[in-house]
Structures are given as C-alpha cells and as structure tokens.
Design a protein around this motif. Structure first.
Motif: not given
Length: 265
Positions: A74-101
C-alpha cells in the motif's frame, strides 16, 4: 539518497522517487529490512526515462509479518507514491530463500504499479511463473545496484545455470506468444537471451542487440528497427513485422535449446 551507490550511477529523474521508496520501505520493515537493490535496466545501465520500468528487489528477514507486507504494498503503490517511470516492479524475498540457488519464484510480495503498468499485488509465489524471478535474481547477483544494506552479490545467490537456461526458454516462449508485450521488447529480450547463452553474462538490451546484429546479418534489419522503436516512448512504439519477429524468436529458442543440450540440461 542514503545509498552505497554513487548518486551519478542513478538517473537524475529517479533520485527523489527512490529516496522516498527507500524511506517508506525502511519505515514499514524496520529492523527486518536486510537490503534493497535495483535490477533490470537500472542495474545494467540502460534505463530510458518514459520507456523503462524501475525494477527493485527487497530482501527481508523471514520473520517480517504478513501484515507488514500488505502495508508495504500500500505504501509503494502508485499514485499513493507517484512513480515517475513507466512503472515499478518490486519483489520482496526472504533472506533465507535468496541466500541459496533456486529455480522457483519464491517471493513474499510481488508488486507491479505505475502509470503504464497494470496494477498487480501478489503474496503467493505459486500464482506466478517462476522464470521472471529466476532471471531477475541472476541479473541481481551479477549487477544488482545496492540502495541499502548488504550488496546484492553477497545476499543473493546466483541461480544454477540449468535453472537460468530453463527460465530463458520459458521467457522466449512467453514472448513468442506476444500477448501483452511490445514487439521491440520481444526482439531485444531475445538478443539478450542469446548473448547470455554465448557468454554467461547479462548485457543491457541495446548492447545485446548490437552484438547480435553484428553477427547475424539476416536479422540485422529487424533488430535495428527494434532498437529504433525501443528508443521511443511506449506509446510511440513502432510496429514490427509479425512473421519476422516470430522467425527471430524461433531462432533464439533454438540457440537456448542448443546451449542447454551442450550443458547437459
């Protein structure tokens, strides 16, 4: 901006936006935030304002609550946070997941938002094909542009080559279908896929296009037209011949399959 990167490494048009994105992310995630870094065109130094998305990866401690993930979306959604680019593609991972292939999608939050993107919020990685995320993590490990916390290369494991090649093949099939993708982007992503097969490294789309146009004379006119279109705003993209795009992507798929076969995948 409070970032390990030099300010000049980020486009001027995005400084204020990324600073506010980072501030809001830190406010929501608090001590659970591990790192934030840019991938995609920002990481590969090929961002084009009005055409490119802002691709951001956030790594958090797996103990971050589900409610905080909803708050972050909610905090990062446009236009609540207006994106000056074509769009925002944001992905959140857990540290344990991205720490391994991994060849899985594996995200905790996937947010697409912005003036030229269809809004999408997903908290279930099973909802999404994995190849987009495998490719982004591979790019992030190679070239992720750190905005906060640990450098991307230290915190994000490189996916196994077999998983990257499988992701490339899935990507080419997706672009062969054509639905929802501009023709120029389909061609340039194909160029980037072939360059990765040849070198094992990610290259910016326009640089990859130059490489393939130089070595593949039959496709040079199509690739040059794709670059010309890519340098225009999305709303002014130039149509490309459908049959030629399909033939090029079929050739790309053959190159990916040959590379996978040679690697024993």
């Amino acid at each position: 901006m409070h970032t390990p990167e030099e300010p000049q490494s980020l486009p001027t048009e995005l400084h204020a936006y990324l600073e506010e994105l980072l501030r809001r992310t830190r406010a929501v995630c608090g001590p659970h935030l591990v790192s934030v870094f840019a991938v995609g065109s920002l990481a590969l130094a090929d961002y084009r304002h009005g055409r490119s998305d802002v691709d951001v990866t956030v790594v958090v401690e797996p103990s971050l609550s589900g409610s905080a993930l909803h708050d972050l979306a909610g905090a990062l959604a446009h236009p609540h946070l207006s994106c000056p680019a074509a769009g925002l593609e944001l992905v959140v991972y857990g540290r344990d997941f991205v720490g391994r292939p991994s060849g899985e999608a594996g995200y905790l939050l996937d947010l697409n938002t912005g003036p030229l993107l269809s809004n999408r919020v997903s908290f279930d990685a099973a909802q999404s094909p994995s190849f987009w995320y495998v490719i982004d993590r591979s790019v992030g490990h190679q070239a992720g542009l750190s905005l906060f916390g640990r450098p991307a290369r230290e915190g994000v494991a490189a996916p196994d080559r077999a998983d990257v090649l499988a992701a490339l093949r899935a990507s080419v099939l997706e672009h062969s279908d054509g639905e929802g993708h501009l023709a120029d982007n389909r061609v340039l992503n194909g160029c980037r896929s072939v360059v990765f097969c040849r070198t094992g490294r990610w290259m910016a789309k326009r640089g990859a296009a130059q490489e393939i146009a130089t070595t593949e004379e039959d496709f040079r006119p199509l690739i040059e037209s794709a670059v010309h279109s890519f340098e225009r705003p999305r709303s002014s993209a130039v149509p490309l011949p459908t049959a030629e795009v399909q033939a090029f992507l079929a050739w790309v798929r053959e190159r990916v399959d040959e590379t996978a076969s040679a690697a024993g995948v």
